[in-house]
Design an enzyme around this catalytic site. Structure first.
Site, short mmCIF file in Angstrom:
data_model
loop_
_atom_site.label_atom_id
_atom_site.label_comp_id
_atom_site.label_asym_id
_atom_site.label_seq_id
_atom_site.Cartn_x
_atom_site.Cartn_y
_atom_site.Cartn_z
CD GLU A 298 12.57 -3.55 4.85
OE1 GLU A 298 11.68 -2.67 4.93
OE2 GLU A 298 12.44 -4.70 5.31
CG ASN B 292 11.36 -3.58 11.90
OD1 ASN B 292 11.03 -2.40 11.98
ND2 ASN B 292 10.71 -4.43 11.11
CD GLU B 293 6.59 -3.39 11.56
OE1 GLU B 293 6.20 -4.42 10.98
OE2 GLU B 293 6.21 -2.24 11.24
CE1 TYR C 178 5.01 2.51 5.90
CE2 TYR C 178 4.66 1.04 7.76
CZ TYR C 178 5.49 1.58 6.79
OH TYR C 178 6.80 1.19 6.71
CD GLU D 46 9.04 0.34 9.16
OE1 GLU D 46 7.97 -0.04 8.62
OE2 GLU D 46 9.94 -0.45 9.50
CD GLN E 263 11.47 0.73 2.84
OE1 GLN E 263 12.39 0.46 2.09
NE2 GLN E 263 10.90 -0.17 3.64
O1 AHR Z 1 8.27 -0.55 5.10
C1 AHR Z 1 7.82 -1.80 4.74
C2 AHR Z 1 7.64 -2.73 5.93
O2 AHR Z 1 6.60 -2.24 6.73
C3 AHR Z 1 8.80 -2.83 6.88
O3 AHR Z 1 9.73 -3.77 6.45
C4 AHR Z 1 8.16 -3.30 8.14
O4 AHR Z 1 8.87 -2.90 9.28
C5 AHR Z 1 6.77 -2.67 8.06
O5 AHR Z 1 5.79 -3.59 8.36
#
Ligand code: AHR
Length: 511
Positions: free
Chosen positions: A44, A192-193, A261, A315, A364
């Site tokens: 990103e 995205n999201e 995450y 992600e 990332q």
């Molecule tokens: O990876 C960091 C951020 O986490 C991304 O930009 C977003 O899609 C997520 O909330």
């Protein structure tokens, strides 16, 4: 009498030395292909991922580069076998206007990265830079389109610009900008999201928006061969997946995303100075991935029993506090053996769910969150996560071997987690690879693995471990953690005995 006494002794002897973890591997039942894209990555425009990470600029005379992209990074990612790379975000994607990033660099307008640090970018890394870099990496590009602040026309033109071979305003512009042949980008994210930074939409609203955007995203041969990926659920938002599968025509839908995450939002804690309790909490969050995939897949199965639509975990990774003294908006964190554990268990989960999970993207690639590479001027280091990704790449496009596993618990306080996670595959040359991760911070695991259906003659392997969970590679000591030859496995007949040290990752090869 003597005979039964002896057999009783043997049974007793077997029971007191019996392995804590037992695995059965059905070597002759390998079918499901593990899509190599499960080992994908995410880059990103965030902090030092693109600028300073991948891209140092084509006028840089100090750091060896090709068209501004670091040669050392390309070599390392090729060695790791990066299969697919998602770009340009993330939250950034829904602020990005691709036309600002093509044409002569000196003429490109600046933009402010409103999500990540409020820094001003010069748009010098754009579509050509990304797609040409993917060619050099040998990776498939996965572009996330701007739905939140863009237009249907803008995204439709982006497709025409990168994918159309014939004559059109966009493909002519691409040629003027130095690229004759189209790149034929297959994977396209529709925002995205969308439930958050991508527009704070409801699932029902986004499903309609998706239908609209997807209709005008074609590959200009009207055969709908591109794979459109819907912005997916956060964690356990099962309603989101239900609505995507129910309300979007399946001919327009190639994949549904999922973001999860390994993080404790109320106490993200330091990336390197953490307690066992914090480690345990991180691992609990990482292992939740299995339940999330199982439940999202069950919803997808209801609408798509033939599993045509992929679950794309675009992600995932560990998320901690930024390194002291760095910009909080840049999400720069170190990477320890704890991250190796996250990678080891998560990739096993993905392999074992490869009938539905056909792409995943670690967040990332460079200098951001659970990065595989960290850079500091002309230096780079490969993180423990890099090494796990590189060790596990033997599973890419191999066929999954079903396993059953019984492992004992890693306990902390009143809670417990399974100590050992595993997955196995057979490659095109007939070699079997078994990846094993022991997250137990204190106990060595003795594993007894029975191979059913086929005979193998020898076992070799590599291990990633260190003396402390908090250990990590630094620019001063870049090779503190790296894979070593593993000597803790022996094969007798169809029984493989393995000793797995605490917090270690092992990949074995059977011939
Ligand atoms: O990876 C960091 C951020 O986490 C991304 O930009 C977003 O899609 C997520 O909330």
């Amino acid at each position: 009498m003597i005979k039964s006494f002896l057999s009783a002794c043997i049974i007793f002897w077997v029971s007191i030395t019996s392995a804590q973890t037992s695995i059965i591997l059905k070597a002759d039942s390998a079918k499901q292909v593990i899509n190599k894209n499960i080992y994908g990555h995410f880059a990103e425009h965030l902090g030092r991922c693109i600028y300073d990470g991948f891209y140092v600029g084509d006028s840089n005379k100090i750091i060896p580069n090709t068209d501004g992209v670091r040669n050392d990074v390309i070599a390392a990612l090729r060695k790791m076998k990066i299969p697919v790379l998602r770009w340009p975000g993330g939250c950034f994607a829904d602020t990005y206007h691709w036309k600002d990033g093509v044409g002569p660099k000196a003429k490109r307008p600046e933009m402010v990265n409103t999500w990540w640090g409020g820094v001003t970018e010069d748009n010098s890394f754009g579509t050509h830079d990304f797609l040409n870099m993917c060619e050099r990496l040998g990776a498939e590009p996965y572009i996330s389109g701007n739905v939140g602040s863009g237009t249907v026309q803008e995204l439709s033109q982006w497709l025409q610009y990168v994918n159309f071979d014939g004559k059109s305003p966009m493909s002519d512009w691409r040629r003027q900008n130095g690229r004759d042949k189209p790149w034929h980008v297959k994977y396209w994210g529709v925002g995205n999201e969308a439930w958050g930074c991508g527009g704070n939409m409801t699932a029902e609203y986004y499903a309609n928006i998706f239908r609209q955007y997807a209709t005008f995203m074609n590959d200009w041969s009207n055969d709908y061969k591109i794979t459109r990926i819907a912005s997916g659920a956060s964690d356990a938002d099962y309603h989101w997946t239900e609505v995507m599968m129910r309300d979007i025509p399946h001919r327009l839908l190639g994949g549904v995303g999922l973001h999860h995450y390994a993080v404790n939002w109320s106490d993200k804690s330091s990336a390197t100075e953490f307690t066992e309790q914090q480690y345990f909490t991180t691992m609990k969050s990482a292992l939740l991935m299995d339940e999330l995939i199982t439940k999202h897949s069950a919803i997808m199965d209801k609408y798509d029993p033939q599993k045509k639509i992929a679950l794309v975990v675009d992600e995932w990774g560990g998320w901690y506090n930024v390194e002291p003294g760095t910009n909080p908006g840049f999400l720069y964190q170190q990477n320890t053996m704890r991250d190796a554990m996250i990678a080891g268990v998560t990739l096993n989960i993905f392999n074992n769910h490869s009938n539905r999970v056909r792409m995943a993207n670690l967040a990332q690639t460079i200098n951001v969150l659970q990065a595989v590479i960290l850079t500091n001027k002309e230096k780079i280091i490969l993180t423990p996560t890099y090494h796990v990704m590189e060790m596990y790449n033997v599973h890419q496009n191999a066929r999954l071997i079903p396993i059953t596993i019984k492992t004992d618990d890693y306990t902390f306080g009143n809670e417990k987690l399974p100590s050992v996670s595993a997955s196995a595959s057979k490659d095109s040359a007939g070699l079997i690879h078994i990846s094993l991760t022991n997250i137990n911070s204190k106990e060595e695991e003795t594993i007894s693995l029975t191979i059913e259906g086929e005979k193998y003659k020898s076992v070799t392997g590599r291990i990633l471990t260190s003396s402390k969970l908090q250990d990590h590679n630094t620019f001063e000591e870049p090779e503190k953690i790296k894979p070593q030859i593993f000597k803790g496995a022996s094969l007798k007949g169809n029984l493989l005995s393995i000793k797995l040290p605490p917090f270690s990752v092992v990949v074995l090869e059977l011939k």
